[in-house]
Structures are given as structure tokens and as C-alpha cells.
Design an enzyme around this catalytic site. Structure first.
Site, mmCIF file in Angstrom:
data_model
loop_
_atom_site.group_PDB
_atom_site.id
_atom_site.type_symbol
_atom_site.label_atom_id
_atom_site.label_comp_id
_atom_site.label_asym_id
_atom_site.label_seq_id
_atom_site.Cartn_x
_atom_site.Cartn_y
_atom_site.Cartn_z
ATOM 1 N N SER A 9 -57.932 -45.151 12.938
ATOM 2 C CA SER A 9 -56.770 -44.433 13.454
ATOM 3 C C SER A 9 -57.108 -43.021 13.898
ATOM 4 O O SER A 9 -56.440 -42.465 14.756
ATOM 5 C CB SER A 9 -55.670 -44.372 12.397
ATOM 6 O OG SER A 9 -55.258 -45.667 12.065
ATOM 7 N N THR A 10 -58.120 -42.433 13.297
ATOM 8 C CA THR A 10 -58.490 -41.057 13.623
ATOM 9 C C THR A 10 -59.997 -40.964 13.850
ATOM 10 O O THR A 10 -60.747 -41.868 13.489
ATOM 11 C CB THR A 10 -58.115 -40.098 12.471
ATOM 12 O OG1 THR A 10 -58.883 -40.455 11.319
ATOM 13 C CG2 THR A 10 -56.634 -40.175 12.132
#
Length: 190
Positions: A9-10
Site C-alpha cells: 500500500s505504501t
């Protein structure tokens, strides 16, 4: 052939754990993305799905790595099934190449459909209750009745529609719609 898909996600989140689990599961090729799960643009997923065909199995470490929502996840798995491709989630132990795995996944799909129906029903009931209370549903009118009366008076006095629209801080098309609706509807503002 097993095809793996991993998503972080990051930029800080590492894909090492997912890669290791996918390799141990027998994935020969692993596609990756570093984007939020809510993102609709995931080139790695697109490549993985394009590679999936009859006899292949798409493998993910966890369900939340694949779909943006349960309904999105179900759509993806149904599309895989239509291609003759299986699906496997390692953490949840779901495998659509087995009878039990297909059953679990169909149950999840049924629950998601039921949830969507409940949400739609609650939304309709909420809108109906708001209307009964007199709440205006939808976008606010660009011009109120007083502005429409003023615009009509200025127009009848010979003002140009473009100047009237500028003075009222609305677009010309909004002005024309408001005047037409008032003319046709007997005084209603657009």
C-alpha cells in the site's frame, strides 16, 4: 502454472514476506504493485490477470492484496473462473480449484450481494424519510426564484443575457434553463 500477485500500500511497506510466501506456494511469475488498494490503476494486477488462462492459478498472500472491496474481489475471481483460471489466497486458505474453496468463495459472494442489497434498502429509506421531513435532495438550485424574477425583468428591459448571467454570477446556459423552466413551469427556479 501458478501466477503470483503482491501489493504494497505504501512505499515504506516491504513486499518480501509476500514474495517469499508466493514462491513457497510454487509461483513461477510474480507481478507487483506499490499502490493503495483503493487505486483503480494497478498495472501489475492488470499484467497478472492478462497472463491468467486455462489451467493457471492466480495466487495472493491475502485477499486484501487483490481486491479494493469484496464486490471487486468477487468480480475478479469470477472473471478468472470464466477464463478457466483458479484462484488461491494463502492466508485465508481459499482455493477455487477445490470444491470446498469454491463453496467458501460463493458464500462470500452471497454475503456481499446481501450486504449491497441492505445498503441500497437503507439508502432508499433514508432518502424517503428526508423527503418527508422536507429536506431538498440533490444539488442546490443555481438560481433562486428572486434571481429568476430579477433576470426576467432585466431581460425585458433590454439587457443582454450574457451581461445578466455575469451580474448574477451564473453561466448563460444556467440562466437560459432557469428562464425556460420558469416560463414553462409557472415560476419555478432552475
Amino acid at each position: 502454472m501458478k501466477i503470483g500477485y503482491a501489493r504494497a500500500s505504501t512505499d515504506v511497506e516491504t513486499l518480501d514476506l509476500q514474495r517469499r510466501a508466493l514462491r513457497l506456494a510454487g509461483c513461477k511469475k510474480i507481478y507487483e504493485d506499490r499502490v493503495s488498494g483503493a487505486s483503480t490503476k494497478r498495472p501489475g494486477l492488470d499484467q497478472a490477470l492478462a497472463r491468467c488462462g486455462p489451467g493457471n492459478i492466480l495466487v495472493v498472500w491475502k485477499l486484501d492484496r487483490l481486491g479494493r472491496s469484496l464486490s471487486h474481489l468477487i468480480t475478479i475471481v469470477q472473471e478468472l473462473g470464466d477464463k478457466g483460471c483458479g484462484f488461491q489466497s494463502l492466508s485465508e486458505n481459499i482455493d477455487t480449484t477445490t470444491d470446498g474453496g469454491r463453496l467458501v468463495f460463493h458464500l462470500m459472494g452471497s454475503l456481499a450481494e446481501f450486504e449491497r442489497a441492505l445498503i441500497a434498502e437503507r439508502t432508499k429509506a433514508g432518502l424517503a424519510a428526508a423527503r418527508m421531513r422536507g429536506v431538498q435532495i440533490g444539488r442546490r438550485k443555481a438560481m433562486n426564484a428572486e434571481q429568476v424574477r430579477r433576470a426576467r425583468a432585466l431581460l425585458e428591459a433590454g439587457e443582454r443575457p450574457a451581461d445578466i448571467a455575469r451580474a448574477l454570477q451564473v453561466g448563460r446556459s444556467t440562466l437560459y434553463r432557469a428562464l425556460d423552466v420558469q416560463h414553462a413551469g409557472g415560476g419555478q427556479a432552475a
